[in-house]
Design an enzyme around this catalytic site. Structure first.
Site, mmCIF file in Angstrom:
data_model
loop_
_atom_site.group_PDB
_atom_site.id
_atom_site.type_symbol
_atom_site.label_atom_id
_atom_site.label_comp_id
_atom_site.label_asym_id
_atom_site.label_seq_id
_atom_site.Cartn_x
_atom_site.Cartn_y
_atom_site.Cartn_z
ATOM 1 N N LEU A 1 34.065 36.030 45.652
ATOM 2 C CA LEU A 1 34.655 34.654 45.174
ATOM 3 C C LEU A 1 34.068 34.683 43.541
ATOM 4 C CD1 LEU A 1 37.315 33.417 45.647
ATOM 5 C CD2 LEU A 1 35.514 31.889 45.922
ATOM 6 N N GLY A 2 33.875 35.135 42.690
ATOM 7 C CA GLY A 2 32.803 35.006 40.862
ATOM 8 C C GLY A 2 33.618 34.866 40.500
ATOM 9 N N ARG A 3 34.178 34.839 39.075
ATOM 10 C CA ARG A 3 34.588 34.113 38.388
ATOM 11 C C ARG A 3 35.819 34.273 38.180
ATOM 12 N NH1 ARG A 3 29.794 35.172 35.316
ATOM 13 N NH2 ARG A 3 29.516 33.850 34.537
ATOM 14 N N ILE A 4 36.690 36.030 38.605
ATOM 15 C CA ILE A 4 37.594 36.784 38.477
ATOM 16 C C ILE A 4 38.340 36.264 39.571
ATOM 17 C CG2 ILE A 4 38.524 38.692 38.233
ATOM 18 C CD1 ILE A 4 36.587 40.058 36.468
ATOM 19 N N ARG B 1 28.677 37.478 49.503
ATOM 20 C CA ARG B 1 27.050 37.597 50.109
ATOM 21 C C ARG B 1 27.223 36.294 50.205
ATOM 22 N NH1 ARG B 1 24.308 40.271 44.943
ATOM 23 N NH2 ARG B 1 25.653 39.032 43.851
ATOM 24 N N ARG C 1 36.089 48.635 41.693
ATOM 25 C CA ARG C 1 35.630 49.816 41.465
ATOM 26 C C ARG C 1 35.302 51.370 42.602
ATOM 27 N NH1 ARG C 1 34.083 48.253 37.226
ATOM 28 N NH2 ARG C 1 32.988 48.470 35.442
ATOM 29 N N ASP D 1 43.742 49.994 40.600
ATOM 30 C CA ASP D 1 43.502 50.176 38.823
ATOM 31 C C ASP D 1 42.254 50.867 38.991
ATOM 32 O OD1 ASP D 1 44.241 49.003 36.221
ATOM 33 O OD2 ASP D 1 42.164 47.702 36.655
ATOM 34 N N GLU E 1 37.036 58.307 37.936
ATOM 35 C CA GLU E 1 38.380 58.388 37.270
ATOM 36 C C GLU E 1 37.774 59.491 35.553
ATOM 37 O OE1 GLU E 1 37.936 54.545 36.100
ATOM 38 O OE2 GLU E 1 38.734 53.733 37.866
ATOM 39 N N HIS F 1 42.797 52.332 35.530
ATOM 40 C CA HIS F 1 41.736 50.796 34.807
ATOM 41 C C HIS F 1 42.008 50.027 33.862
ATOM 42 C CE1 HIS F 1 36.832 50.985 35.437
ATOM 43 N NE2 HIS F 1 37.738 49.671 35.129
ATOM 44 N N GLY G 1 42.338 46.710 33.388
ATOM 45 C CA GLY G 1 41.938 45.482 34.041
ATOM 46 C C GLY G 1 42.305 44.027 32.572
HETATM 47 C C1 8YV Z 1 35.361 48.089 31.416
HETATM 48 C C2 8YV Z 1 35.319 46.916 34.004
HETATM 49 O O1 8YV Z 1 36.709 48.814 30.922
HETATM 50 O O2 8YV Z 1 34.222 44.973 32.831
HETATM 51 C C3 8YV Z 1 34.099 46.184 33.728
HETATM 52 O O3 8YV Z 1 33.306 45.797 34.569
HETATM 53 O O4 8YV Z 1 35.619 47.336 34.619
HETATM 54 C C4 8YV Z 1 36.096 46.846 32.647
HETATM 55 O O5 8YV Z 1 36.506 46.296 31.576
HETATM 56 C C5 8YV Z 1 35.068 49.133 31.673
HETATM 57 O O6 8YV Z 1 33.989 48.943 32.922
HETATM 58 C C6 8YV Z 1 34.610 49.687 30.859
HETATM 59 O O7 8YV Z 1 33.774 49.529 30.118
#
Ligand code: 8YV
Length: 298
Positions: free
Chosen positions: A137-140, A160, A217, A241, A246, A264, A266
């Site tokens: 539950l961080g910013r996103i 955590r 991730r 995503d 990857e 990926h 986002g």
């Molecule tokens: C990036 C991401 O595209 O911010 C992150 O952690 O996964 C993506 O915004 C990625 O880290 C590659 O730079």
């Protein structure tokens, strides 16, 4: 991002290591003079080739692509880009959830394949009244929680720590949270601690009607177990995503109709990548002007 590279070029001498034909040759030539890195993968081996490196400005919020321990040991500064990508990632998360619950990509294919005249597409499920477990539950995570609440979902979370003032029930373990969830969104940092945190046991707790959404991730999910469970319908569905290695995506996922895949992306909007690039430049500029870093990790 072009605007970021252009802005960097105005102030610094820029070398494109990722885009050059022979990175090793370039490194031998310019490595001894490099003082800053914008974005990219930074291993301990690369750090050894950059004796004058002072700062690594990551173009994203996650900095698992950097050997942070090796950088810290050399007093190299590290920055990331929190805040500027929150909304874009939260938007895509909700988009992936609706896409999976209503099988939007599958419906599109159904029409394109000319299958509609042969019979109706089917009835799926909606988000309303479902319980959404958020891992991180961080910013996103908080932004996703707010939108999900507006969509009449019931939000619970694990992280955590319990967050003072967060208006959602906290679960001590991800397993307990998975047991109570219809949907589980992974939006925590990828670290050694969170590696494969979404284990087979957690996915079993989510169950045959449970939906897994990974926006963080690929390393955080036991990918082999997930694929097996999706095939056997022991896990209801997945919206992904991110993936373990990857851009390699296991072909076993391609034929599954209870899965929605995304490359990926986002934070990949023009607006957000421009803002991310601006923050990378601002951190590097602040450092070389001797000012405080805007978004330091250390
Ligand atoms: C990036 C991401 O595209 O911010 C992150 O952690 O996964 C993506 O915004 C990625 O880290 C590659 O730079």
């Amino acid at each position: 991002m072009k605007s970021c590279v252009n802005a960097l070029k105005e102030r610094f001498t820029v070398h494109d290591l990722a885009g050059c034909a022979d990175p090793d040759a370039l490194l031998r030539e310019i490595g001894p003079d490099i003082r800053g890195i914008a974005g990219g993968k930074v291993s301990a081996g690369l750090l050894e080739k950059l004796p004058k490196l002072e700062i690594i400005a990551v173009s994203g919020v996650g900095y698992d692509s950097v050997d942070a321990a090796a950088a810290r040991a050399r007093n190299i500064r590290l920055t990331n880009t929190p805040g500027v990508l929150t909304d874009a990632v939260a938007e895509l998360t909700i988009g992936m959830m609706i896409a999976l619950s209503r099988r939007i990509p599958q419906g599109d294919r159904f029409i394109r394949d000319g299958r509609w005249p042969g019979g109706a597409f089917g009835n799926w499920s909606e988000l309303k009244n479902k319980t959404l477990g958020i891992l991180g539950l961080g910013r996103i995570g908080r932004e996703i929680a707010e939108i999900a609440t507006a969509l009449k979902m019931h939000v619970i979370y694990h992280g955590r720590h319990q967050q003072p003032g967060a208006p959602y029930p906290y679960y001590d373990t991800v397993l307990e949270m998975a047991r109570a969830s219809d949907w589980l969104v992974v939006i925590a940092p990828g670290t050694a601690e969170t590696n494969k945190i979404i284990s087979r046991e957690v996915m079993q707790a989510l169950g045959p009607n449970g939906m897994l959404v990974n926006m963080a991730r690929g390393t955080m999910v036991d990918q082999d177990a997930m694929i097996e469970m999706l095939m056997l319908k022991q896990l209801g569905g997945a919206a992904l995503d991110v993936f373990e290695k990857e851009p390699a995506v296991p072909e076993a996922l391609f034929g599954l109709d209870n899965v929605v895949l995304s490359p990926h992306q986002g934070s990949r909007t023009e607006e957000t990548r421009t803002a991310v690039g601006d923050l990378v430049v601002a951190n590097l500029t602040a450092h070389f002007d001797g000012k405080s870093l805007i978004s330091p990790i250390f």
